[in-house]
Motif scaffolding. Structure first.
Motif, mmCIF file in Angstrom:
data_model
loop_
_atom_site.group_PDB
_atom_site.id
_atom_site.type_symbol
_atom_site.label_atom_id
_atom_site.label_comp_id
_atom_site.label_asym_id
_atom_site.label_seq_id
_atom_site.Cartn_x
_atom_site.Cartn_y
_atom_site.Cartn_z
ATOM 1 N N UNK A 180 0.847 -1.182 0.000
ATOM 2 C CA UNK A 180 0.000 0.000 0.000
ATOM 3 C C UNK A 180 0.888 1.239 0.000
ATOM 4 N N UNK A 181 0.624 2.172 -0.929
ATOM 5 C CA UNK A 181 1.385 3.421 -1.031
ATOM 6 C C UNK A 181 0.398 4.589 -1.042
ATOM 7 N N UNK A 182 0.752 5.711 -0.359
ATOM 8 C CA UNK A 182 -0.178 6.822 -0.176
ATOM 9 C C UNK A 182 0.550 8.146 -0.389
ATOM 10 N N UNK A 183 -0.148 9.109 -1.006
ATOM 11 C CA UNK A 183 0.307 10.503 -1.048
ATOM 12 C C UNK A 183 -0.786 11.375 -0.448
ATOM 13 N N UNK A 184 -0.401 12.531 0.085
ATOM 14 C CA UNK A 184 -1.363 13.405 0.748
ATOM 15 C C UNK A 184 -1.626 14.705 -0.020
ATOM 16 N N UNK A 185 -1.168 14.782 -1.264
ATOM 17 C CA UNK A 185 -1.436 15.970 -2.071
ATOM 18 C C UNK A 185 -2.176 15.616 -3.355
ATOM 19 N N UNK A 186 -2.698 14.402 -3.437
ATOM 20 C CA UNK A 186 -3.496 13.999 -4.579
ATOM 21 C C UNK A 186 -2.718 13.443 -5.750
ATOM 22 N N UNK A 187 -1.379 13.555 -5.750
ATOM 23 C CA UNK A 187 -0.629 13.008 -6.866
ATOM 24 C C UNK A 187 -0.723 11.480 -6.840
ATOM 25 N N UNK A 188 -0.552 10.881 -7.986
ATOM 26 C CA UNK A 188 -0.640 9.425 -8.075
ATOM 27 C C UNK A 188 0.633 8.804 -7.524
ATOM 28 N N UNK A 189 0.539 8.014 -6.444
ATOM 29 C CA UNK A 189 1.759 7.438 -5.881
ATOM 30 C C UNK A 189 2.323 6.338 -6.763
ATOM 31 N N UNK A 190 3.608 6.139 -6.674
ATOM 32 C CA UNK A 190 4.277 4.998 -7.292
ATOM 33 C C UNK A 190 5.090 4.301 -6.205
ATOM 34 N N UNK A 204 7.689 6.910 -5.418
ATOM 35 C CA UNK A 204 7.275 8.273 -5.098
ATOM 36 C C UNK A 204 5.993 8.197 -4.270
ATOM 37 N N UNK A 205 6.118 8.423 -2.989
ATOM 38 C CA UNK A 205 4.983 8.295 -2.072
ATOM 39 C C UNK A 205 5.298 9.079 -0.815
ATOM 40 N N UNK A 206 4.267 9.336 -0.012
ATOM 41 C CA UNK A 206 4.469 9.975 1.293
ATOM 42 C C UNK A 206 4.493 8.956 2.419
ATOM 43 N N UNK A 207 3.654 7.944 2.332
ATOM 44 C CA UNK A 207 3.627 6.843 3.305
ATOM 45 C C UNK A 207 3.507 5.531 2.550
ATOM 46 N N UNK A 208 4.027 4.472 3.146
ATOM 47 C CA UNK A 208 3.828 3.155 2.555
ATOM 48 C C UNK A 208 3.702 2.116 3.658
ATOM 49 N N UNK A 209 3.058 1.012 3.349
ATOM 50 C CA UNK A 209 3.038 -0.176 4.202
ATOM 51 C C UNK A 209 3.330 -1.335 3.282
ATOM 52 N N UNK A 210 4.513 -1.914 3.425
ATOM 53 C CA UNK A 210 4.992 -2.910 2.470
ATOM 54 C C UNK A 210 5.609 -4.076 3.219
ATOM 55 N N UNK A 211 4.754 -4.854 3.869
ATOM 56 C CA UNK A 211 5.220 -6.024 4.594
ATOM 57 C C UNK A 211 5.332 -7.229 3.678
ATOM 58 N N UNK A 212 5.331 -8.411 4.265
ATOM 59 C CA UNK A 212 5.536 -9.639 3.489
ATOM 60 C C UNK A 212 4.248 -10.409 3.246
ATOM 61 N N UNK A 213 3.090 -9.831 3.603
ATOM 62 C CA UNK A 213 1.829 -10.540 3.458
ATOM 63 C C UNK A 213 0.818 -9.762 2.649
#
Length: 517
Positions: A457-467, A470-479
């Motif tokens: 999961x990747x998130x931006x807080x200014x409306x731009x499309x995250x990659x 390029x993101x502001x927050x992410x949650x990238x675990x193993x599941x």
């Protein structure tokens, strides 16, 4: 407690008064510069601490009658109630015998070797980078729109000493620069060009917006306690420095040092600071093993190191004691004589976290030490690492300065979406438009198809499309399941990316927006 209520006055007024008359007034019960006592490591000494209610002065006669005739009490601290005993025979067997004899005495709580701690090794990289990443990674520029940092908030850097004349940190020091516990004088400047303490100071509070060098995390007040010489420093010097910093009214103590096992003297000093309203923050250590002391003490906040991609640094220690993670690889900061360089280590991660905490204290000055600790953890961002690597997550300056006390419990709106990712590297993009009157927080939860898939999961807080880059927050675990909680400050669009790192299948996405009450 956030203020020193024991004497009925504000700790900051004490700090200013102490600064006006010089550092020696503030040393309290510490005996420094004992004649004949060499600076730096003191491995021929035993530290003796007293039981609760027993002063070291009262116990001194018992100690002197117990130790060998050729041993001597060479140092004492009557605030932390310990004494240092120098032995002529410092072999392991002789030390153990004296320790056993001392610990049988009724007034003695503990006896232990005066261990040596070191500044965690800095790793200067190639010549300075043209840019920094640490302030950006912890969202300091967004925080600076609200809070740059207050000179009423003090960070004590207990280290190798700081070059307080450096043009990028000189404005952060007041009249009282600090104290040198190695040489026993009022000048905490580094000796021999050592960069560690100056680099650490700049990570936390190099002046931002002065058209000079780099940007630290906060424009807060610095004081320096020099406790490490060229070969490290003794636990007693470090304990004295911690006690001194708390008595100076420091809101935060940064400890980018440590080593070895736990020390009752060190524990006592950390507890003294914490119980007197000062938050100790320490580097986890750099050998990839368990969390080192003092970071591992219960009342000390432990910081691990991550790199620019939010991966745990290979050198960073890890364990259940980790509270937060912070940038610590190739961090650009100040070095003595007006220079700049990059360095890597949890030594760098700790003052970045301390700078974030200082911004939080500046924005919310009534926070106690424990409340500041809690707020640093509560506003940290989950970056998908195991808990023993990241604790509560990566520190976030923008999050910690928002809201009066972290409350965001008014109106809520919940939106759900479902989708399907068909193969590795497949993705779905969403733009969420806030709808509450005063958006202040957002929770985003992703539930994937099963254990065979790995969705991120990747998130931006200014409306731009995250990659994924390029993101502001992410949650990238193993599941397959991920979650992100973030802070909002007004109407905005939030960009969301669901990405298949591995596997395929259906997913459910739930977005809950919170507004101010």
């Amino acid at each position: 407690m956030g203020e020193d209520d024991r004497h009925g006055f504000d700790r900051r007024s004490v700090l200013k008064a102490a600064g006006a008359v010089g550092a020696t007034v503030s040393l309290g019960g510490v005996t420094v510069a004992t004649p004949g006592r060499e600076p730096g490591p003191k491995e021929d000494e035993i530290v003796v601490g007293t039981n609760d209610g027993v002063s070291i002065k009262r116990a001194r006669a018992t100690i002197e009658s117990t130790i060998p005739n050729d041993a001597a009490v060479v140092h004492e601290n009557d605030v932390l109630d310990y004494a240092a005993v120098k032995l002529s025979d410092d072999s392991a067997g002789a030390m153990r015998t004296v320790i056993d004899q001392l610990e049988r005495q009724p007034d003695v709580a503990y006896a232990e070797r005066n261990e040596t701690w070191h500044a965690f090794a800095e790793e200067p990289n190639d010549p300075r980078f043209s840019d920094q990443y640490a302030p950006q990674l912890v969202n300091a520029p967004t925080a600076w729109d609200t809070e740059m940092g207050s000179m009423d908030v003090t960070i004590a850097v207990i280290d190798t000493g700081a070059d307080y004349t450096h043009p990028d940190i000189s404005d952060r020091f007041g009249e009282n620069k600090g104290y040198d516990f190695v040489d026993g004088d009022g000048d905490p400047a580094p000796v021999g060009g050592r960069m560690h303490g100056t680099h650490v100071s700049g990570c936390a509070a190099a002046t931002t917006g002065n058209n000079e060098g780099v940007a630290g995390i906060s424009n807060c007040h610095l004081i320096s306690g020099r406790v490490l010489g060229p070969n490290g420093g003794s636990v007693t010097d470090i304990a004295d420095g911690i006690q001194w910093a708390a008595d100076q009214g420091a809101d935060i103590i940064n400890l980018s040092l440590g080593g070895g096992g736990g020390s009752e003297t060190g524990r006592s000093a950390i507890n003294y600071a914490y119980n007197n309203g000062t938050l100790p923050i320490a580097a986890a250590g750099n050998d990839g093993g368990p969390v080192s002391y003092p970071a591992a003490y219960q009342n000390c906040l432990a910081v691990s190191a991550i790199d620019e991609s939010e991966n745990l640094a290979s050198f960073s220690n890890r364990g259940p004691e980790i509270n937060v993670a912070s940038p610590g690889v190739d961090v650009l900061s100040s070095v003595p004589d007006g220079g700049y360089d990059t360095a890597s280590g949890t030594s760098m991660a700790s003052p970045v976290a301390a700078g974030v905490a200082a911004l939080g204290k500046s924005a919310h000055p009534d926070l106690s030490a424990q409340e500041l600790w809690d707020k640093l953890e509560e506003t940290a961002v989950d970056i998908g690492l195991p808990e023993d690597h990241q604790g509560s997550g990566r520190v976030d300056a923008a999050n910690i300065v928002e809201g009066g006390g972290g409350e965001c419990s008014g109106e809520t709106e919940t939106t759900t979406e479902s989708g399907y990712l068909a193969w590795w590297n497949d993705r779905e993009d969403y733009t969420y438009a806030t709808t509450t009157d005063s958006p202040c927080g957002i929770d985003i939860e992703l539930e994937g198809p099963g254990s065979f898939a790995n969705y991120d999961l990747y998130v931006t807080y200014d409306g731009r499309t995250p990659t994924t880059g390029d993101y502001d927050d992410r949650s990238a675990g193993s599941g397959p399941d991920e979650a992100i909680s973030g802070s909002l400050s007004g109407t905005t669009d939030v960009g969301v990316l669901v990405h298949a790192a591995e596997g395929w299948g259906n997913y459910d996405l739930t977005i809950t927006e919170q507004g101010q009450s």
